[in-house]
Design a protein around this motif. Structure first.
Motif, PDB file in Angstrom:
ATOM      1  N   LEU A 352      43.719  33.746  44.046  1.00 39.23           N
ATOM      2  CA  LEU A 352      44.226  35.116  44.243  1.00 39.23           C
ATOM      3  C   LEU A 352      44.058  35.954  42.981  1.00 39.23           C
ATOM      4  N   LEU A 353      44.267  35.330  41.821  1.00 32.93           N
ATOM      5  CA  LEU A 353      44.116  36.043  40.548  1.00 32.93           C
ATOM      6  C   LEU A 353      42.692  36.573  40.392  1.00 32.93           C
ATOM      7  N   VAL A 354      41.714  35.713  40.668  1.00 37.92           N
ATOM      8  CA  VAL A 354      40.310  36.119  40.541  1.00 37.92           C
ATOM      9  C   VAL A 354      40.003  37.274  41.488  1.00 37.92           C
ATOM     10  N   ILE A 355      40.450  37.141  42.753  1.00 36.44           N
ATOM     11  CA  ILE A 355      40.148  38.167  43.755  1.00 36.44           C
ATOM     12  C   ILE A 355      40.847  39.484  43.431  1.00 36.44           C
ATOM     13  N   VAL A 356      42.110  39.412  43.033  1.00 43.31           N
ATOM     14  CA  VAL A 356      42.851  40.651  42.753  1.00 43.31           C
ATOM     15  C   VAL A 356      42.273  41.365  41.534  1.00 43.31           C
ATOM     16  N   LEU A 357      41.779  40.606  40.555  1.00 47.62           N
ATOM     17  CA  LEU A 357      41.136  41.233  39.394  1.00 47.62           C
ATOM     18  C   LEU A 357      39.854  41.957  39.808  1.00 47.62           C
ATOM     19  N   ILE A 358      39.069  41.317  40.664  1.00 55.68           N
ATOM     20  CA  ILE A 358      37.813  41.930  41.120  1.00 55.68           C
ATOM     21  C   ILE A 358      38.096  43.177  41.956  1.00 55.68           C
ATOM     22  N   ARG A 359      39.042  43.077  42.899  1.00 56.62           N
ATOM     23  CA  ARG A 359      39.305  44.193  43.806  1.00 56.62           C
ATOM     24  C   ARG A 359      39.945  45.381  43.099  1.00 56.62           C
ATOM     25  N   THR A 360      40.894  45.126  42.220  1.00 55.67           N
ATOM     26  CA  THR A 360      41.552  46.234  41.520  1.00 55.67           C
ATOM     27  C   THR A 360      40.613  46.853  40.494  1.00 55.67           C
ATOM     28  N   ARG A 361      39.729  46.052  39.904  1.00 50.89           N
ATOM     29  CA  ARG A 361      38.762  46.598  38.941  1.00 50.89           C
ATOM     30  C   ARG A 361      37.790  47.541  39.644  1.00 50.89           C
ATOM     31  N   LYS A 362      37.344  47.140  40.842  1.00 50.14           N
ATOM     32  CA  LYS A 362      36.440  48.003  41.599  1.00 50.14           C
ATOM     33  C   LYS A 362      37.097  49.314  41.970  1.00 50.14           C
TER      34      LYS A 362
END
Length: 374
Positions: A352-362
């Motif tokens: 979840l950490l990896v995905i949330v970092l990618i999605r919020t960064r985008k």
């Protein structure tokens, strides 16, 4: 009931402290480290601080959502709901295990002729009532009882010292077999119980009135609870010795029974039972709250409507989960950490950490481009 679903920073601190103490102060933990168990707890506590910071960081990337909202945000509606359902079952399972711990303690020490089913039903009805009134009520109750819980834990050690039952030599030799046994005690044992169980607070942290400041209070709660667990472990080893500590089902309770002051202060073990009773009520309450909040998220119905049926399920599960307490402990040591705790406490949260970092960064990048274009 008119209660706000919010808790203060101090209440978060106290809930974290009592949750981490829970049954861990009495049930023997870190046995592989033998007399160096205190060092293993310190190492695991440092990792626990990092873990609560990780949870705070992930929830802070999308303010206002809890664990289940974060799962759906990262994995989508259908996959997210499937994973959420697994977490609900996980929290129900943890509640059942902790309730079984408490039931076994009570029927083996105080109510030896009372069926464990009666103990489980009574404690669950109390927790259901508290949660029906709101998480804030549980937090306020914790504020009231916290001084007694903390004082009793400290006084048990002091009374054992004054009784002359403390043997400092039991703590030696230091690292006789090197650091390996200590690290073996840390992973997966201490890392998953009690510190990895902080995953349940991903449903509580968003309810804190000042979320940004919650980080400091959360760290304080984990640090102080680690010190209390270290204190408890040292008392147990110095009083019982490493081998007796490993053989006793409830080492701190066994240590408290050694207290005898002036032929007057005896049977202080009842104070230990009180500490465990309230700690376990809070622990079950947090897991239980996590489960019903997950059902609330999936069904869009208020969590209070799920309290009685889920509470009944927890009660039943605590009885049928294992045939005996020895089997219950063995399952907790050999099976649960690897096949249940690690996936839910570490594997999925790091995904979840990896995905949330990618999605919020985008999203932040797109917002910046729109502002720049405007």
């Amino acid at each position: 009931m008119g209660n706000k679903e919010t808790i203060s920073l101090l209440q978060l601190f106290i809930l974290l402290l009592i949750f981490e103490m829970g049954s861990a102060t009495v049930v023997g933990i870190g046995g592989e480290a033998k007399q160096n168990v205190w060092l293993a707890i310190l190492i695991a506590g440092l990792i626990g601080v990092g873990y609560i910071l990780l949870l705070h960081f992930m929830l802070g990337r999308k303010v206002g959502i809890n664990l289940f909202g974060l799962i759906e945000f990262c994995l989508g509606k259908w996959v997210g709901r499937a994973i959420s359902l697994l977490y609900i079952l996980y929290f129900v399972y943890l509640s059942s295990r902790v309730l079984r711990d408490f039931g076994e303690l009570i029927v083996s020490t105080i109510f030896i002729y009372t069926p464990i089913e009666i103990i489980s039903i009574t404690i669950m009805l109390t927790i259901i009532y508290m949660l029906y009134a709101g998480i804030e009520v549980m937090a306020r109750t914790s504020e009231i009882f916290f001084p007694y819980v903390f004082s009793f834990t400290f006084l048990v050690g002091l009374f054992i010292l004054l009784s002359g039952e403390i043997h400092v030599e039991n703590l030696r030799p230091f690292l006789e077999d090197g650091i390996r046994p200590v690290l073996k005690a840390v992973f997966p044992g201490l890392l998953t119980f009690p510190f990895g169980e902080l995953i349940a607070f991903a449903t509580v942290l968003p309810l804190v009135t000042k979320f940004k400041k919650a980080k400091g209070f959360a760290i304080g709660g984990i640090v102080l609870s680690t010190l209390v667990l270290v204190y408890s472990a040292i008392i147990q080893v110095m009083t019982l010795g490493q081998e007796m500590k490993r053989r006793a089902n409830f080492p701190l309770l066994s240590a408290a029974r050694e207290i005898s002051l002036l032929d007057f202060i005896e049977r202080v073990d009842i104070a230990v039972v009180f500490v465990v009773m309230f700690g376990i009520m809070v622990k079950i309450g947090i897991f239980f709250f996590g489960a019903v909040k997950g059902l609330e998220h999936i069904s869009k119905r208020e969590y209070r409507s799920f309290l009685f049926p889920i509470g009944s399920l927890i009660c039943l599960s605590s009885i049928i989960i294992t045939d005996s307490f020895a089997e219950h402990i063995e399952e907790g040591l050999r099976i649960v950490p690897y096949f249940i705790h690690i996936p839910f406490q570490f594997a999925l949260p790091f995904l979840l950490l990896v995905i949330v970092l990618i999605r919020t960064r985008k999203k932040n990048r797109k917002r910046g481009e729109m502002e720049w274009g405007g």
